[in-house]
Design an enzyme around this catalytic site. Structure first.
Site, PDB file in Angstrom:
ATOM      1  CE  LYS A  15      -4.592   0.611   0.379  1.00  0.00           C
ATOM      2  NZ  LYS A  15      -5.668  -0.213  -0.172  1.00  0.00           N
ATOM      3  CE1 TYR A  20     -25.557   7.953  -4.428  1.00  0.00           C
ATOM      4  CE2 TYR A  20     -25.039   6.784  -6.459  1.00  0.00           C
ATOM      5  CZ  TYR A  20     -25.885   7.589  -5.717  1.00  0.00           C
ATOM      6  OH  TYR A  20     -27.069   8.011  -6.272  1.00  0.00           O
ATOM      7  CB  VAL A  22     -16.517   1.589  -2.543  1.00  0.00           C
ATOM      8  CG1 VAL A  22     -17.061   0.231  -2.098  1.00  0.00           C
ATOM      9  CG2 VAL A  22     -15.273   1.408  -3.398  1.00  0.00           C
ATOM     10  N   GLY A  24     -20.214   6.445   4.873  1.00  0.00           N
ATOM     11  CA  GLY A  24     -19.365   6.803   3.744  1.00  0.00           C
ATOM     12  C   GLY A  24     -19.992   6.407   2.427  1.00  0.00           C
ATOM     13  CB  VAL A  25     -22.452   7.582   0.253  1.00  0.00           C
ATOM     14  CG1 VAL A  25     -23.351   6.595   0.920  1.00  0.00           C
ATOM     15  CG2 VAL A  25     -22.639   8.982   0.871  1.00  0.00           C
ATOM     16  N   GLY A  26     -18.852   7.366  -0.808  1.00  0.00           N
ATOM     17  CA  GLY A  26     -17.964   7.774  -1.879  1.00  0.00           C
ATOM     18  C   GLY A  26     -18.071   6.818  -3.049  1.00  0.00           C
TER      19      GLY A  26
END
Length: 350
Positions: free
Chosen positions: A80, A191, A189, A185-187
């Site tokens: 990463k 969303y 992924v 969290g609706v970024g």
């Protein structure tokens, strides 16, 4: 800042600190294990509060990628990278190009893909300086539609498959109609996961640090907006963490009313003992690195020959892996995360 004695070091093969004075780039590349193949993992850009926080994040994320690839049966290792900075303020083309040059210096040991705070166009800029990037090739997506290489749809689909599997196992229901799901969290992924759940008839509750993303889910998916402080304590069936990690901790777990935790974010457990804490409270935890493996599966096939039907079928094996983990955990009365780690280590330690 000690690395070798760091609590998350875990015998990493290589940790590289990157600094480019001209662009202001400050980044860390962590390669955890390459026994199964070259390390592949996202390049995250985040406004960390300290260098120590960035190091802790990249070490945990890198290790998680090793386990993720092993349980997904991929010939890849784990790595990463993180860029320290606000992606909405500090990201420039020159900074991304400088990151590409540092990626090149790792040889073929680490391959970067998009992550929180980065995008396919960002990786394409890095790709001008190195071949050590992935997820940037236009192809047919898992839905059969054209895709620019973004692995987010595959990650979201795998998370949806995993969430359904956990619901069936814990709540004994295959129909998601009316299922109450709180998505943190609706970024990119989160969303897309919300879209899958909406199409399946679930009732959605959402939060995000960016208000415009919350309002999109409200207006397009009929979701209910809630505050970040209350999302984990809602009276719902499922909590789906899809933001940053360490949200399952001493403070949050006692407040959880849901019977299932199944989301896409990495390293949801603040520490390994929180795995047991969830089990003792009767909450089924679907290990995050099993659920969110869809993206890396997608990228793996980009490297060996992408056929969207094969990718989709491989992603759907997440259900089989999770079911095995859940059954072993119950048979041995042990936490699901502990079982998942054991299975992964059997595969990458050989």
């Amino acid at each position: 800042m000690s690395v070798f004695s760091h609590s998350e070091f875990d015998n990493h093969e290589q940790v590289v600190f990157c600094h480019d004075e001209a662009t202001g780039l400050k980044a860390i590349i962590a390669i955890h294990n390459t026994n199964r193949g070259p390390a592949l993992g996202g390049c995250r850009m985040w406004h960390y509060t300290s260098d120590e926080e960035a190091l802790n994040d990249v070490l945990r994320l890198s290790k998680g990628m090793t386990y993720k690839s092993a349980l997904a049966n991929l010939d890849l290792g784990g790595g990463k990278s993180v860029i320290i900075g606000d992606p909405r303020k500090h990201k420039t083309e020159d900074l991304l190009a400088a990151m590409g040059r540092f990626l090149e210096r790792t040889g073929n040991q680490y391959i970067a893909a998009e992550d929180s705070g980065t995008s396919v166009p960002d990786l394409q800029v890095m790709g001008r300086e190195t071949a050590n990037v992935a997820g940037i090739t236009e192809r047919t997506g898992i839905d059969g539609l054209p895709c620019n290489g973004d692995p987010s749809p595959a990650t979201a689909y795998g998370t949806f498959i995993g969430l359904k599997t956990a619901v069936q196992y814990q709540l004994d229901r295959t129909d998601l109609k009316g299922l109450k799901v709180a998505i943190q969290g609706v970024g990119n992924v989160g969303y897309r996961l919300a879209e899958h759940l909406h199409d399946a008839g679930a009732e959605l509750f959402v939060t995000d640090i960016h208000e415009e993303q919350v309002q999109r889910a409200v207006s397009e998916l009929g979701a209910t907006a809630v505050s970040q402080n209350e999302i984990l304590s809602l009276n719902v069936d499922v909590i789906a963490p899809c933001a940053l990690g360490a949200v399952l901790n001493d403070e949050s777990i006692p407040l959880i009313k849901a019977k299932v935790v199944a989301g896409a974010s990495n390293n949801q457990l603040a520490s390994q003992r929180h795995d047991l804490m969830l089990r003792e409270r009767g909450i089924l935890y679907a290990p995050d690195y099993v659920l969110n493996a869809g993206g890396i599966i997608d990228i793996f096939y980009e490297r060996i020959g992408h056929e969207h039907t094969k990718v989709r079928a491989h992603i759907e094996t997440i259900a089989d892996t999770l079911t095995e983990i859940f059954r072993r955990a119950d048979a041995q009365d042990r936490p699901t995360g502990e079982i998942a780690n054991e299975l992964a280590e059997e595969r990458f330690m050989k």
